[in-house]
Scaffold this motif. Structure first.
Motif, PDB file in Angstrom:
ATOM      1  N   LYS A   1       5.498  -1.463   7.108  1.00 42.60           N
ATOM      2  CA  LYS A   1       6.681  -2.011   6.442  1.00 42.60           C
ATOM      3  C   LYS A   1       7.818  -2.279   7.435  1.00 42.60           C
ATOM      4  CE  LYS A   1       5.426  -2.151   2.060  1.00 42.60           C
ATOM      5  NZ  LYS A   1       5.246  -3.453   1.353  1.00 42.60           N
TER       6      LYS A   1
ATOM      7  N   THR B   1       0.845  -1.192   0.000  1.00 44.36           N
ATOM      8  CA  THR B   1       0.000   0.000   0.000  1.00 44.36           C
ATOM      9  C   THR B   1       0.880   1.243   0.000  1.00 44.36           C
ATOM     10  OG1 THR B   1      -0.075  -0.007   2.427  1.00 44.36           O
ATOM     11  CG2 THR B   1      -1.881  -1.111   1.275  1.00 44.36           C
ATOM     12  N   ILE B   2       0.318   2.330  -0.496  1.00 43.96           N
ATOM     13  CA  ILE B   2       0.951   3.642  -0.359  1.00 43.96           C
ATOM     14  C   ILE B   2      -0.119   4.572   0.204  1.00 43.96           C
ATOM     15  CG2 ILE B   2       2.217   5.525  -1.465  1.00 43.96           C
ATOM     16  CD1 ILE B   2       3.061   3.646  -3.645  1.00 43.96           C
ATOM     17  N   ASN B   3      -0.303   4.501   1.494  1.00 39.28           N
ATOM     18  CA  ASN B   3      -1.347   5.259   2.170  1.00 39.28           C
ATOM     19  C   ASN B   3      -0.684   6.436   2.887  1.00 39.28           C
ATOM     20  OD1 ASN B   3      -3.675   6.118   3.410  1.00 39.28           O
ATOM     21  ND2 ASN B   3      -3.681   4.504   4.960  1.00 39.28           N
TER      22      ASN B   3
ATOM     23  N   ASN C   1       0.288  -5.500   4.232  1.00 40.01           N
ATOM     24  CA  ASN C   1       1.744  -5.530   4.119  1.00 40.01           C
ATOM     25  C   ASN C   1       2.397  -6.597   5.001  1.00 40.01           C
ATOM     26  OD1 ASN C   1       2.635  -3.060   2.416  1.00 40.01           O
ATOM     27  ND2 ASN C   1       1.031  -2.257   3.740  1.00 40.01           N
TER      28      ASN C   1
ATOM     29  N   VAL D   1       2.148   3.531   6.638  1.00 39.87           N
ATOM     30  CA  VAL D   1       2.839   2.583   5.756  1.00 39.87           C
ATOM     31  C   VAL D   1       4.229   2.255   6.291  1.00 39.87           C
ATOM     32  CG1 VAL D   1       3.763   4.348   4.183  1.00 39.87           C
ATOM     33  CG2 VAL D   1       3.352   2.019   3.362  1.00 39.87           C
TER      34      VAL D   1
ATOM     35  N   HIS E   1       3.958   9.480   6.254  1.00 42.93           N
ATOM     36  CA  HIS E   1       4.231   8.063   5.979  1.00 42.93           C
ATOM     37  C   HIS E   1       4.042   7.178   7.213  1.00 42.93           C
ATOM     38  CE1 HIS E   1       5.998   9.587   2.278  1.00 42.93           C
ATOM     39  NE2 HIS E   1       6.274   8.361   1.885  1.00 42.93           N
TER      40      HIS E   1
ATOM     41  N   ASP F   1      -3.379  -1.263   6.408  1.00 42.95           N
ATOM     42  CA  ASP F   1      -1.973  -1.261   5.987  1.00 42.95           C
ATOM     43  C   ASP F   1      -1.220  -2.435   6.597  1.00 42.95           C
ATOM     44  OD1 ASP F   1      -2.090   0.935   4.316  1.00 42.95           O
ATOM     45  OD2 ASP F   1      -1.506   2.365   5.859  1.00 42.95           O
TER      46      ASP F   1
ATOM     47  N   THR G   1      10.152  -0.381   2.406  1.00 42.01           N
ATOM     48  CA  THR G   1      10.208   0.926   1.762  1.00 42.01           C
ATOM     49  C   THR G   1      11.353   1.724   2.363  1.00 42.01           C
ATOM     50  OG1 THR G   1       9.103   3.074   1.533  1.00 42.01           O
ATOM     51  CG2 THR G   1       8.449   1.732   3.408  1.00 42.01           C
TER      52      THR G   1
END
Length: 244
Positions: free
Chosen positions: A150, A81-83, A102, A146, A143, A98, A133
């Motif tokens: 991650k 995801t890129i939330n 992930n 996410v 960020h 998320d 990431t």
């Protein structure tokens, strides 16, 4: 030859990894939500089977492993995801989703596949690649969710790389911003994309092929003495500062 399972293998980094592995002659089993897209991609790649389903359904992972086979050469979990939201706008549902997509999904995929990976390990061990990431190593505004998810992926990978050794190798690739469909909201704005690209030592954004080539190598027997590593494929963003 044993197959490699790729979750999220129908687009972006997952698709690029699939193509790189097929160039090495490795048969694949893809897992994604869109059955029509899976059928199309599998026909294009050749020697590729597939399972349609949703990684938020815990039952999905056992079905994927059952359909992929009793012995596997590797696994790539390319779901993400890129939330990007500031703290004040994040909701509990944002953070939970998320984490599910992930981190929890990666854990459940490995839990379901571990016996088959061990059975198909060979001398070089079965190769597993997860994705993090650059935002885990670098602090970027908006960020939080996410990066938290991650960061959990990195912790999961290190723990299981120790637990599942020597038969299963687990590594993490941590990209910077890459021109994928998932990142299109950012990369389609060329002014914004160019500004972010200039923050990288190599002065460009990543491509799916940049990341997929590394992932395919880490899955393959050529990476047989590499495990428990978080490797940046980020144009130097995490380690180099080229402007004052």
């Amino acid at each position: 030859m044993n197959r490699v399972v790729i979750y999220g293998g129908t687009g972006g980094i997952g698709m690029a990894t699939a193509r790189a592995l097929r160039k090495r002659g490795i048969p694949l089993h893809l897992a994604a939500r869109d059955a029509g897209r899976l059928e199309e991609v599998a026909a294009d790649l050749g020697e590729t089977t597939f399972t349609a389903g949703d990684v938020t359904d815990p039952a999905h992972f056992a079905i994927v492993t059952q359909e992929a086979g009793d012995t596997l050469a590797g696994l790539v979990y390319a779901v993400g995801t890129i939330n990007l939201k500031p703290l004040a706008k994040l909701t509990a549902d944002d953070a939970v989703m998320d984490f599910k997509l992930n981190a929890l999904g990666a854990l459940l995929a490995l839990q379901a596949a571990a016996p088959a990976l061990k059975a198909g390990a060979g001398e070089a061990g079965a190769g597993v690649v997860l994705f993090s990431t650059v935002a885990v190593a670098q602090g970027f505004a908006a960020h939080a969710s996410v990066a938290m998810a991650k960061g959990a992926v990195e912790g999961l990978a290190l723990s299981l790389a120790a637990e599942l050794s020597p038969h299963i190798r687990i590594n993490v690739v941590a990209p910077s911003l890459t021109r994928t469909p998932l990142a299109a909201a950012i990369t389609s704005n060329e002014t914004l994309a160019s500004g972010i690209a200039s923050m990288h030592a190599l002065q460009r954004l990543g491509t799916p092929e940049d990341i997929g080539a590394l992932a395919a190598f880490l899955v393959s027997a050529e990476a047989g003495w590499i495990t428990g590593q978080v490797i940046g494929a980020d144009g130097g963003r995490s380690t180099l500062r080229t402007k004052g």
